[in-house]
Design an enzyme around this catalytic site. Structure first.
Site, mmCIF file in Angstrom:
data_model
loop_
_atom_site.group_PDB
_atom_site.id
_atom_site.type_symbol
_atom_site.label_atom_id
_atom_site.label_comp_id
_atom_site.label_asym_id
_atom_site.label_seq_id
_atom_site.Cartn_x
_atom_site.Cartn_y
_atom_site.Cartn_z
ATOM 1 N N CYS A 1 -17.919 15.381 16.889
ATOM 2 C CA CYS A 1 -17.693 14.569 15.691
ATOM 3 C C CYS A 1 -16.708 13.442 15.972
ATOM 4 O O CYS A 1 -15.578 13.680 16.411
ATOM 5 C CB CYS A 1 -17.181 15.455 14.561
ATOM 6 S SG CYS A 1 -16.897 14.575 13.006
ATOM 7 N N CYS B 1 -21.108 10.847 -0.612
ATOM 8 C CA CYS B 1 -20.454 11.620 0.438
ATOM 9 C C CYS B 1 -19.031 11.082 0.548
ATOM 10 O O CYS B 1 -18.829 9.923 0.914
ATOM 11 C CB CYS B 1 -21.206 11.450 1.754
ATOM 12 S SG CYS B 1 -20.411 12.271 3.165
ATOM 13 N N ASN C 1 -26.105 12.659 15.687
ATOM 14 C CA ASN C 1 -25.974 11.205 15.630
ATOM 15 C C ASN C 1 -24.970 10.753 16.685
ATOM 16 O O ASN C 1 -23.789 11.060 16.579
ATOM 17 C CB ASN C 1 -25.501 10.775 14.233
ATOM 18 C CG ASN C 1 -26.487 11.174 13.162
ATOM 19 O OD1 ASN C 1 -27.634 10.775 13.179
ATOM 20 N ND2 ASN C 1 -26.050 12.005 12.220
ATOM 21 N N CYS D 1 -13.340 18.724 16.456
ATOM 22 C CA CYS D 1 -14.680 19.202 16.817
ATOM 23 C C CYS D 1 -15.262 18.224 17.833
ATOM 24 O O CYS D 1 -15.253 17.013 17.618
ATOM 25 C CB CYS D 1 -15.571 19.283 15.582
ATOM 26 S SG CYS D 1 -14.976 20.450 14.335
ATOM 27 N N CYS E 1 -8.824 13.340 10.600
ATOM 28 C CA CYS E 1 -9.142 14.765 10.625
ATOM 29 C C CYS E 1 -8.389 15.418 11.772
ATOM 30 O O CYS E 1 -8.173 14.789 12.818
ATOM 31 C CB CYS E 1 -10.651 14.961 10.795
ATOM 32 S SG CYS E 1 -11.198 16.681 10.686
ATOM 33 N N CYS F 1 -23.974 11.431 9.560
ATOM 34 C CA CYS F 1 -23.177 12.637 9.718
ATOM 35 C C CYS F 1 -22.493 12.663 11.082
ATOM 36 O O CYS F 1 -23.132 12.501 12.114
ATOM 37 C CB CYS F 1 -24.087 13.854 9.570
ATOM 38 S SG CYS F 1 -23.244 15.427 9.719
ATOM 39 N N GLU G 1 -13.652 6.419 4.513
ATOM 40 C CA GLU G 1 -15.033 6.003 4.346
ATOM 41 C C GLU G 1 -15.772 6.947 3.407
ATOM 42 O O GLU G 1 -15.581 8.160 3.444
ATOM 43 C CB GLU G 1 -15.737 5.946 5.705
ATOM 44 C CG GLU G 1 -15.114 4.914 6.634
ATOM 45 C CD GLU G 1 -15.910 4.690 7.911
ATOM 46 O OE1 GLU G 1 -17.022 5.239 8.030
ATOM 47 O OE2 GLU G 1 -15.423 3.955 8.784
#
Length: 273
Positions: free
Chosen positions: A37, A23, A214, A34, A30, A257, A10
């Protein structure tokens, strides 16, 4: 963006005051885990090639020209993945983007965001000549390790020393600290004071982006209230630090984010389970 192997990543167009930022992603998924996230829960499938990274930027640049009659102003490696886990391909892509025969971007209009991979931070200070952003989110090792496992490998003090090297090698360039505001976790006055102490201790030329959290499906965190974020900001500003509160964009499309998590990978993960 669909890749040749049917994986997807994305990318996001961020409009702000007549300027447009891309971005972009550096990995499919990933590996950092974290806790705040959504992307980290996908696991890393693979690194993107330099060509795939460049293609993202080129496509987004074409879109901004077609829709808004304007070229991209900035590029930020803040999408899916840890850019410095894919250092060589990111380095090659940056060289193409900034080459006169590529997209002719200024290096200082490219920002690479890292969770704090110290060796690559130090290498990038002299090899890339880009802006540096560090996902900090915690102000002491105990707290940061709880939400960012990478801190076990590269503790805060080592990260700060690498930031100082970046300052020294890139005169006048600020390091940006990304700081997601998590209610009751890292948003108290004592955390603001610890952050001030860290920056002053290492004499850093830095700014802090305060990012409202978020939310995403099944996450365990909630956003700090606006009053608490503003109080945190006031403490930093009273200490002479630059600390803007980032305006949230893309939340309605799960593109804000910490929310990037492509639907194709969700489906694949659910199928595996």
């Amino acid at each position: 963006f669909e890749l040749d192997d049917n994986n997807k990543v994305e990318g996001v167009i961020i409009p702000s005051n007549g300027r447009y930022t891309a971005c972009i992603s550096s990995q499919v998924g990933c590996s950092l885990d974290c806790t705040f996230c959504a992307t980290g829960f996908l696991k890393r499938e693979r690194n993107l090639t330099a060509g795939e990274i460049f293609d993202q930027v080129n496509l987004i640049n074409n879109i901004t020209q077609e829709r808004f009659n304007q070229k991209l102003d900035n590029i930020v490696f803040m999408g899916m993945g840890e850019p410095f886990f894919n250092y060589e391909n990111v380095k090659k892509a940056v060289k193409i983007m900034t080459d006169q025969d590529g997209l002719d971007f200024s290096n200082r209009r490219v920002t690479i965001s890292t969770s704090g991979l110290v060796p690559e931070m130090i290498k990038s200070a002299t090899e890339l000549d880009t802006m540096l952003a560090v996902s900090l989110h915690g102000t002491n090792d105990k707290l940061r390790t709880e939400i960012m496992a990478i801190n076990k490998r590269y503790p805060i003090d080592e990260v700060m020393k690498a930031c100082k090297i970046h300052n020294n090698e890139n005169k006048g360039s600020k390091v940006t600290f990304e700081y997601v505001m998590l209610n009751g976790v890292n948003d108290q006055d004592k955390h603001a004071l610890e952050l001030i102490s860290l920056i002053k201790k290492h004499n850093l030329n830095a700014k802090i982006n305060l990012i409202p959290f978020n939310p995403w499906e099944n996450c365990d965190f909630i956003n700090s209230g606006s009053k608490q974020i503003e109080q945190f900001q006031a403490i930093l500003k009273n200490a002479g630090l630059i600390a803007p509160i980032r305006k949230t964009r893309g939340q309605d499309a799960m593109a804000a984010c910490g929310q990037l998590k492509s639907e194709s990978m969700r489906v694949r993960k659910n199928h595996r389970n």
